[in-house]
Design an enzyme around this catalytic site. Sequence first.
Site, PDB file in Angstrom:
ATOM      1  N   LEU A 169      -9.880  -6.736 -14.003  1.00 57.24           N
ATOM      2  CA  LEU A 169     -10.973  -6.587 -13.775  1.00 57.24           C
ATOM      3  C   LEU A 169     -11.839  -6.727 -14.707  1.00 57.24           C
ATOM      4  O   LEU A 169     -11.495  -7.121 -16.231  1.00 57.24           O
ATOM      5  CB  LEU A 169     -11.145  -5.054 -13.872  1.00 57.24           C
ATOM      6  CG  LEU A 169     -10.665  -4.904 -11.753  1.00 57.24           C
ATOM      7  CD1 LEU A 169     -11.220  -3.305 -11.622  1.00 57.24           C
ATOM      8  CD2 LEU A 169     -11.491  -5.999 -10.618  1.00 57.24           C
ATOM      9  N   ASP A 186      -2.218  -4.484 -19.040  1.00 58.98           N
ATOM     10  CA  ASP A 186      -0.969  -3.465 -18.414  1.00 58.98           C
ATOM     11  C   ASP A 186      -1.567  -2.292 -19.645  1.00 58.98           C
ATOM     12  O   ASP A 186      -0.726  -2.341 -21.070  1.00 58.98           O
ATOM     13  CB  ASP A 186      -0.086  -3.823 -18.064  1.00 58.98           C
ATOM     14  CG  ASP A 186       0.297  -4.333 -17.120  1.00 58.98           C
ATOM     15  OD1 ASP A 186      -0.700  -3.383 -16.109  1.00 58.98           O
ATOM     16  OD2 ASP A 186       0.989  -5.114 -16.536  1.00 58.98           O
ATOM     17  N   GLY A 207       0.350  -1.233  -0.224  1.00 60.09           N
ATOM     18  CA  GLY A 207       0.215   0.269   0.108  1.00 60.09           C
ATOM     19  C   GLY A 207       1.019   1.038  -0.478  1.00 60.09           C
ATOM     20  O   GLY A 207       0.614   2.448   0.313  1.00 60.09           O
ATOM     21  N   SER A 208       1.871   1.562  -0.813  1.00 65.32           N
ATOM     22  CA  SER A 208       2.473   2.279  -0.147  1.00 65.32           C
ATOM     23  C   SER A 208       2.293   3.388  -1.292  1.00 65.32           C
ATOM     24  O   SER A 208       2.475   4.571  -1.454  1.00 65.32           O
ATOM     25  CB  SER A 208       4.290   2.126  -0.752  1.00 65.32           C
ATOM     26  OG  SER A 208       4.715   2.216  -2.388  1.00 65.32           O
ATOM     27  N   ASN A 209       1.866   3.552  -2.856  1.00 64.89           N
ATOM     28  CA  ASN A 209       0.810   4.184  -3.275  1.00 64.89           C
ATOM     29  C   ASN A 209      -0.305   4.292  -2.958  1.00 64.89           C
ATOM     30  O   ASN A 209      -0.286   6.326  -3.149  1.00 64.89           O
ATOM     31  CB  ASN A 209       0.298   3.144  -4.836  1.00 64.89           C
ATOM     32  CG  ASN A 209       1.634   3.636  -5.139  1.00 64.89           C
ATOM     33  OD1 ASN A 209       1.852   4.193  -6.016  1.00 64.89           O
ATOM     34  ND2 ASN A 209       2.649   1.932  -5.694  1.00 64.89           N
ATOM     35  N   HIS A 243       1.981   1.352 -12.949  1.00 59.84           N
ATOM     36  CA  HIS A 243       2.821   0.210 -14.043  1.00 59.84           C
ATOM     37  C   HIS A 243       4.163   0.143 -13.586  1.00 59.84           C
ATOM     38  O   HIS A 243       4.462   1.558 -14.324  1.00 59.84           O
ATOM     39  CB  HIS A 243       1.913  -0.594 -14.759  1.00 59.84           C
ATOM     40  CG  HIS A 243       2.560  -2.071 -15.283  1.00 59.84           C
ATOM     41  ND1 HIS A 243       2.565  -3.007 -14.884  1.00 59.84           N
ATOM     42  CD2 HIS A 243       3.853  -1.570 -16.428  1.00 59.84           C
ATOM     43  CE1 HIS A 243       3.364  -4.020 -15.696  1.00 59.84           C
ATOM     44  NE2 HIS A 243       3.977  -2.973 -16.198  1.00 59.84           N
ATOM     45  N   ASP A 301      -7.934  -2.028 -19.163  1.00 65.40           N
ATOM     46  CA  ASP A 301      -9.088  -2.361 -20.163  1.00 65.40           C
ATOM     47  C   ASP A 301      -9.461  -3.607 -19.624  1.00 65.40           C
ATOM     48  O   ASP A 301      -8.658  -4.346 -18.952  1.00 65.40           O
ATOM     49  CB  ASP A 301      -9.037  -1.480 -21.330  1.00 65.40           C
ATOM     50  CG  ASP A 301      -7.547  -2.429 -22.043  1.00 65.40           C
ATOM     51  OD1 ASP A 301      -6.639  -3.314 -21.200  1.00 65.40           O
ATOM     52  OD2 ASP A 301      -7.499  -2.864 -23.086  1.00 65.40           O
ATOM     53  N   ASN A 321      -4.854   1.982 -13.122  1.00 62.72           N
ATOM     54  CA  ASN A 321      -3.398   1.525 -13.064  1.00 62.72           C
ATOM     55  C   ASN A 321      -2.029   2.485 -12.643  1.00 62.72           C
ATOM     56  O   ASN A 321      -2.122   3.078 -13.878  1.00 62.72           O
ATOM     57  CB  ASN A 321      -4.091  -0.208 -13.458  1.00 62.72           C
ATOM     58  CG  ASN A 321      -2.712  -1.373 -13.138  1.00 62.72           C
ATOM     59  OD1 ASN A 321      -2.403  -1.054 -11.416  1.00 62.72           O
ATOM     60  ND2 ASN A 321      -1.525  -1.095 -13.491  1.00 62.72           N
ATOM     61  N   SER A 372       4.287   3.799 -15.716  1.00 59.86           N
ATOM     62  CA  SER A 372       3.204   4.437 -16.518  1.00 59.86           C
ATOM     63  C   SER A 372       1.896   4.372 -15.386  1.00 59.86           C
ATOM     64  O   SER A 372       1.812   3.079 -15.569  1.00 59.86           O
ATOM     65  CB  SER A 372       2.804   3.801 -18.030  1.00 59.86           C
ATOM     66  OG  SER A 372       4.264   3.297 -17.725  1.00 59.86           O
ATOM     67  N   GLU A 395       6.786   6.506  -8.678  1.00 67.65           N
ATOM     68  CA  GLU A 395       5.361   6.646  -8.924  1.00 67.65           C
ATOM     69  C   GLU A 395       4.401   7.492  -8.037  1.00 67.65           C
ATOM     70  O   GLU A 395       3.308   7.398  -7.378  1.00 67.65           O
ATOM     71  CB  GLU A 395       5.398   4.253  -8.632  1.00 67.65           C
ATOM     72  CG  GLU A 395       5.742   3.562  -9.446  1.00 67.65           C
ATOM     73  CD  GLU A 395       5.014   1.953  -8.602  1.00 67.65           C
ATOM     74  OE1 GLU A 395       4.880   1.762  -7.128  1.00 67.65           O
ATOM     75  OE2 GLU A 395       4.748   1.155  -9.618  1.00 67.65           O
TER      76      GLU A 395
HETATM   77  C1  GRF Z   1       3.300  -1.102  -6.981  1.00 61.48           C
HETATM   78  O1  GRF Z   1       4.977  -1.214  -7.608  1.00 61.48           O
HETATM   79  C2  GRF Z   1       3.033  -0.915  -8.838  1.00 61.48           C
HETATM   80  O2  GRF Z   1       4.003  -0.909  -9.594  1.00 61.48           O
HETATM   81  C3  GRF Z   1       2.351  -2.404  -9.493  1.00 61.48           C
HETATM   82  O3  GRF Z   1       2.282  -2.362  -7.778  1.00 61.48           O
HETATM   83  C4  GRF Z   1       3.018  -2.138  -6.914  1.00 61.48           C
HETATM   84  C5  GRF Z   1       2.037  -2.005  -5.519  1.00 61.48           C
HETATM   85  O4  GRF Z   1       3.216  -1.554  -4.097  1.00 61.48           O
HETATM   86  N1  GRF Z   1       1.139  -2.152  -9.591  1.00 61.48           N
HETATM   87  P1  GRF Z   1       2.611  -1.165  -2.917  1.00 61.48           P
HETATM   88  O5  GRF Z   1       1.435  -1.832  -2.510  1.00 61.48           O
HETATM   89  O6  GRF Z   1       1.578   0.302  -3.548  1.00 61.48           O
HETATM   90  O7  GRF Z   1       2.940  -0.665  -1.921  1.00 61.48           O
END
Ligand code: GRF
Length: 192
Positions: free
Chosen positions: A97, A149, A14-16, A113, A145, A111, A140, A178
Amino acid sequence: MKKLGLGILGSGKGSNCRAILEQISAGNLPAEARLVVSDVFDAGILDVAREFGVPNVYLPPGKFRTRLEPNVEMELERLLQQAGVELVVLAGFMRVLKEPMLGAYRRRIINIHPSLLPKFPGIESWKQALAAGEKITGCSVHYVDAGIDSGEVIARRKVPVLPGDTPESLHARIQIAERALYPEVIAQFCEV
Ligand code: GRF
């Protein structure tokens, strides 16, 4: 300003998600995280949601490995609609999905990636970039869709591959990019 309702889906640490919630808390993103959903019971992303006081739910995915069982995907759509989610943000969600999600949220599912798409779709793309001898890779954000990716790219950020990089060091550098890029792209959706 009206706040954009976000639903964040993830299977991992969950870092994003954290980066997005931090930007909302800081007042930099006119959005509201209305629901965080994970297909993994003990995923860190659910702890992140709890830390920020965001409603969160574990959704048992059913018997398939790479997608949700159809009745589960229906339940997911119901939960998101009920929570007032307008933009679905995939943040490390490790399943594709299908319907009804793609129809219900057409061009409203995005998403992130870890490669410069269309190069290196699929898993562990930083390893693919390293093995291919790339000097520059990155991340990215794209529309989701039915493919893997493969949706239209919205924004990309470049990251250098440095001499002596390991998969881990490169992945860590990509993840820093990201966490900056994703909130910026979500901000674009808040403006329209
Ligand atoms: C991210 O590096 C993203 O590129 C990929 O999954 C990873 C998720 O990391 N789709 P986090 O759970 O957000 O830390």
